[in-house]
Write a protein that holds these residues in place. Structure first.
Motif, mmCIF file in Angstrom:
data_model
loop_
_atom_site.group_PDB
_atom_site.id
_atom_site.type_symbol
_atom_site.label_atom_id
_atom_site.label_comp_id
_atom_site.label_asym_id
_atom_site.label_seq_id
_atom_site.Cartn_x
_atom_site.Cartn_y
_atom_site.Cartn_z
ATOM 1 N N ALA A 122 0.946 -1.317 0.067
ATOM 2 C CA ALA A 122 -0.010 0.179 0.011
ATOM 3 C C ALA A 122 0.860 1.214 -0.007
ATOM 4 O O ALA A 122 0.540 2.298 -0.561
ATOM 5 N N CYS A 123 1.926 1.252 0.603
ATOM 6 C CA CYS A 123 2.932 2.400 0.726
ATOM 7 C C CYS A 123 3.846 2.494 -0.475
ATOM 8 O O CYS A 123 4.543 3.619 -0.865
ATOM 9 N N VAL A 124 4.048 1.437 -1.336
ATOM 10 C CA VAL A 124 5.047 1.511 -2.425
ATOM 11 C C VAL A 124 4.659 1.192 -3.880
ATOM 12 O O VAL A 124 5.192 1.620 -4.873
ATOM 13 N N THR A 125 3.477 0.663 -3.935
ATOM 14 C CA THR A 125 3.019 0.438 -5.185
ATOM 15 C C THR A 125 1.737 1.195 -5.777
ATOM 16 O O THR A 125 1.039 1.961 -4.830
ATOM 17 N N LYS A 126 1.589 1.616 -7.080
ATOM 18 C CA LYS A 126 0.735 2.239 -7.714
ATOM 19 C C LYS A 126 -0.255 1.383 -8.361
ATOM 20 O O LYS A 126 -1.442 2.031 -9.091
ATOM 21 N N ILE A 127 -0.405 0.011 -8.293
ATOM 22 C CA ILE A 127 -1.216 -0.917 -8.988
ATOM 23 C C ILE A 127 -2.519 -0.621 -8.242
ATOM 24 O O ILE A 127 -2.831 -0.714 -6.889
ATOM 25 N N ASP A 128 -3.719 -0.631 -9.137
ATOM 26 C CA ASP A 128 -5.052 -0.582 -8.560
ATOM 27 C C ASP A 128 -5.667 -1.704 -7.611
ATOM 28 O O ASP A 128 -6.139 -2.550 -8.245
ATOM 29 N N PHE A 129 -5.319 -1.662 -6.567
ATOM 30 C CA PHE A 129 -5.771 -2.676 -5.421
ATOM 31 C C PHE A 129 -5.598 -2.048 -4.183
ATOM 32 O O PHE A 129 -4.766 -1.465 -3.824
ATOM 33 N N ASP A 130 -6.524 -2.523 -3.258
ATOM 34 C CA ASP A 130 -6.845 -1.950 -2.240
ATOM 35 C C ASP A 130 -5.920 -2.606 -0.955
ATOM 36 O O ASP A 130 -6.669 -3.449 -0.261
ATOM 37 N N TYR A 131 -4.566 -2.582 -1.144
ATOM 38 C CA TYR A 131 -3.901 -3.371 -0.280
ATOM 39 C C TYR A 131 -3.801 -3.171 1.212
ATOM 40 O O TYR A 131 -3.906 -4.160 2.026
ATOM 41 N N MET A 132 -4.499 -2.078 1.679
ATOM 42 C CA MET A 132 -4.425 -1.695 3.168
ATOM 43 C C MET A 132 -5.680 -2.671 3.515
ATOM 44 O O MET A 132 -5.419 -3.097 4.633
ATOM 45 N N GLU A 133 -6.672 -2.513 2.888
ATOM 46 C CA GLU A 133 -7.968 -3.206 3.137
ATOM 47 C C GLU A 133 -7.847 -4.765 3.365
ATOM 48 O O GLU A 133 -8.258 -5.560 4.192
ATOM 49 N N TYR A 134 -7.093 -5.151 2.304
ATOM 50 C CA TYR A 134 -6.594 -6.671 1.959
ATOM 51 C C TYR A 134 -5.618 -6.949 3.388
ATOM 52 O O TYR A 134 -6.005 -8.011 4.004
ATOM 53 N N ALA A 135 -4.812 -6.196 3.994
ATOM 54 C CA ALA A 135 -3.858 -6.399 5.115
ATOM 55 C C ALA A 135 -4.952 -6.323 6.343
ATOM 56 O O ALA A 135 -4.925 -7.339 7.085
ATOM 57 N N ARG A 136 -5.871 -5.530 6.358
ATOM 58 C CA ARG A 136 -6.808 -5.458 7.508
ATOM 59 C C ARG A 136 -7.655 -6.906 7.706
ATOM 60 O O ARG A 136 -7.712 -7.549 8.715
ATOM 61 N N GLN A 137 -7.923 -7.534 6.690
ATOM 62 C CA GLN A 137 -8.879 -8.853 6.442
ATOM 63 C C GLN A 137 -7.831 -9.963 6.861
ATOM 64 O O GLN A 137 -8.384 -10.856 7.693
ATOM 65 N N ARG A 138 -6.465 -9.966 6.269
ATOM 66 C CA ARG A 138 -5.681 -11.038 6.877
ATOM 67 C C ARG A 138 -5.298 -11.009 8.401
ATOM 68 O O ARG A 138 -5.219 -11.968 9.110
ATOM 69 N N PHE A 139 -5.160 -9.860 8.980
ATOM 70 C CA PHE A 139 -4.762 -9.495 10.410
ATOM 71 C C PHE A 139 -6.078 -9.846 10.997
ATOM 72 O O PHE A 139 -5.827 -10.591 12.333
ATOM 73 N N ARG A 140 -7.178 -9.398 10.720
ATOM 74 C CA ARG A 140 -8.402 -9.854 11.421
ATOM 75 C C ARG A 140 -8.620 -11.532 11.502
ATOM 76 O O ARG A 140 -9.016 -11.776 12.511
ATOM 77 N N GLN A 141 -8.156 -11.996 10.445
ATOM 78 C CA GLN A 141 -8.355 -13.521 10.399
ATOM 79 C C GLN A 141 -7.454 -14.160 11.305
ATOM 80 O O GLN A 141 -7.665 -15.141 11.882
ATOM 81 N N TYR A 142 -6.021 -13.329 11.446
ATOM 82 C CA TYR A 142 -5.280 -14.171 12.265
ATOM 83 C C TYR A 142 -5.515 -14.037 13.728
ATOM 84 O O TYR A 142 -5.507 -15.030 14.399
ATOM 85 N N TRP A 143 -6.029 -12.891 14.145
ATOM 86 C CA TRP A 143 -6.461 -12.792 15.422
ATOM 87 C C TRP A 143 -7.573 -13.545 15.806
ATOM 88 O O TRP A 143 -7.859 -14.220 17.048
ATOM 89 N N LEU A 144 -8.578 -13.755 14.832
ATOM 90 C CA LEU A 144 -9.769 -14.386 15.184
ATOM 91 C C LEU A 144 -9.707 -16.036 15.124
ATOM 92 O O LEU A 144 -9.989 -16.677 16.262
ATOM 93 N N ARG A 145 -8.560 -16.480 14.303
ATOM 94 C CA ARG A 145 -8.107 -17.970 14.305
ATOM 95 C C ARG A 145 -7.123 -18.429 15.349
ATOM 96 O O ARG A 145 -7.026 -19.548 15.542
ATOM 97 N N LYS A 146 -6.427 -17.352 15.676
ATOM 98 C CA LYS A 146 -5.139 -17.820 16.764
ATOM 99 C C LYS A 146 -5.735 -18.409 17.747
ATOM 100 O O LYS A 146 -5.033 -19.775 18.127
ATOM 101 N N SER A 147 -6.462 -18.016 18.651
ATOM 102 C CA SER A 147 -6.924 -18.774 19.920
ATOM 103 C C SER A 147 -7.692 -20.149 19.609
ATOM 104 O O SER A 147 -7.361 -21.202 20.323
#
Length: 360
Positions: free
Chosen positions: A313-338
């Motif tokens: 999200a900080c380095v590329t100009k490709i048309d893709f919502d990288y930051m929202e993608y990251a949020r989903q991956r981290f959300r899934q990590y914390w949800l599934r970890k326990s």
């Protein structure tokens, strides 16, 4: 971008690429007329920008020559060493896998174009195609590649935490809890390294767009090795399963749907096909153990691609919502970890569920 071909790709390095294409065409006996170039942008790539380029073959109006041009995405050098990637690409090609490298220019390369169909998101759910992918992954994992045979996953993620922390805003660093991620990675590595796991050469990015099939022969080809390295096999299989939650050819390509993550029967069928592809029938215990390891390694996948999303999200100009993608991956990590690390042991739960499937 750093090249310009017939108005499709813009930048300053067009002359170098055109010379490379002219040399290739001449070597093949083609008449290279730039006015007859056909350039098609291939969607779905999120690290580089990829084009299919076609011109008349041997001066014929009826036959065409096709190559693939890969323009490196801005900032993508953060994720991997390009020289090492090229060595990997050439080594994989020497083993008879994937396309051949045809040439390089300053900000990209030209590859052999594979005349096969790129899979769709739905193809991954087809039992026949899934079994073919499983067998091809096992074959890929058996490649003997040069260089270190140690798993790259953990040091790579630690490096990416530092990169992400230096690139994103303080608010984003706080949102993603970057200050504690190195401790999370340490704890996860300790937890997942307790069992005797198979480390092999892994693709590490087996989304549907990196898998091709030749319809007549049903031959599977794996492409795009930017992230390939030695890693736990369970991590690579977990990555493939996680990619089943994605469809990069929609109006919202960054949105992940974990409701369509493969169920236990799909995972069991895939693992069975993977383990039996070399001719040896696995025991029930082997199947259950690998399924359990894969589920735990989905956690490492979420951290890996979450960090990738923040940096991208900080380095590329490709048309893709990288930051929202990251949020989903981290959300899934914390949800599934326990669920995966602290609850009822995966082995016993999976064994019971597989027995239930058999009884049904």
């Amino acid at each position: 971008m750093a090249v310009k071909i017939h108005g499709f790709i813009e930048g300053t390095q067009s002359e170098e690429l055109m010379k490379l294409l002219l040399t290739l065409a001449s070597n093949w006996g083609d008449v290279f007329d730039t006015s007859k170039l056909k350039v098609v942008h291939l969607s779905g790539a999120m690290t580089n920008v990829v084009y299919r380029i076609t011109w008349p073959k041997n001066g014929s109006e009826n036959e065409e020559r096709t190559v693939l041009v890969r323009v490196y995405g801005e900032g993508s050098d953060i994720f991997f060493d390009r020289e090492e990637e090229i060595r990997t690409f050439e080594s994989i090609s020497s083993h008879g896998h994937g396309p051949r490298l045809l040439g390089q220019f300053a900000e990209g390369r030209v590859e052999e174009f594979i005349h096969a169909k790129t899979l769709s998101a739905g193809d991954l759910r087809d039992p026949e195609i899934s079994a073919l992918i499983a067998a091809k992954m096992r074959e890929f994992h058996n490649l003997n590649m040069p260089g270190s045979k140690n798993a790259l996953l953990w040091p790579r993620m630690r490096k990416w935490v530092i990169e992400a922390s230096s690139l994103c805003s303080p608010e984003q660093a706080k949102e993603f809890q970057l200050e504690i991620l190195e401790n999370e990675i340490d704890a996860l590595e300790k937890e997942l390294s307790q069992s005797d796991q198979n480390v092999a050469f892994c693709h590490n990015d087996l989304q549907y767009g990196n898998i091709m099939i030749e319809d007549e022969t049903k031959t599977i080809t794996l492409i795009d090795y930017e992230y390939a390295s030695y890693n736990p096999v369970a991590y690579d299989l977990a990555n493939h399963f996680c990619e089943m939650a994605a469809n990069y050819h929609t109006d919202t390509p960054h949105v992940l749907d974990y409701n369509v993550y493969p169920d236990l029967e799909e995972r069991r069928r895939f693992v069975q096909a993977y383990l039996s592809s070399t001719g040896n029938e696995p025991s029930d215990e082997e199947v259950v153990q690998l399924i359990d390891d894969i589920e735990k390694y989905t956690l490492a996948n979420h951290l890996f691609w979450g960090l990738w999303g923040i940096i991208s999200a900080c380095v590329t100009k490709i048309d893709f919502d990288y930051m929202e993608y990251a949020r989903q991956r981290f959300r899934q990590y914390w949800l599934r970890k326990s669920q995966l690390l602290k609850g009822k042991t995966g082995i016993s739960q999976i064994s019971e569920e597989i027995n239930d499937l058999v009884l049904e």
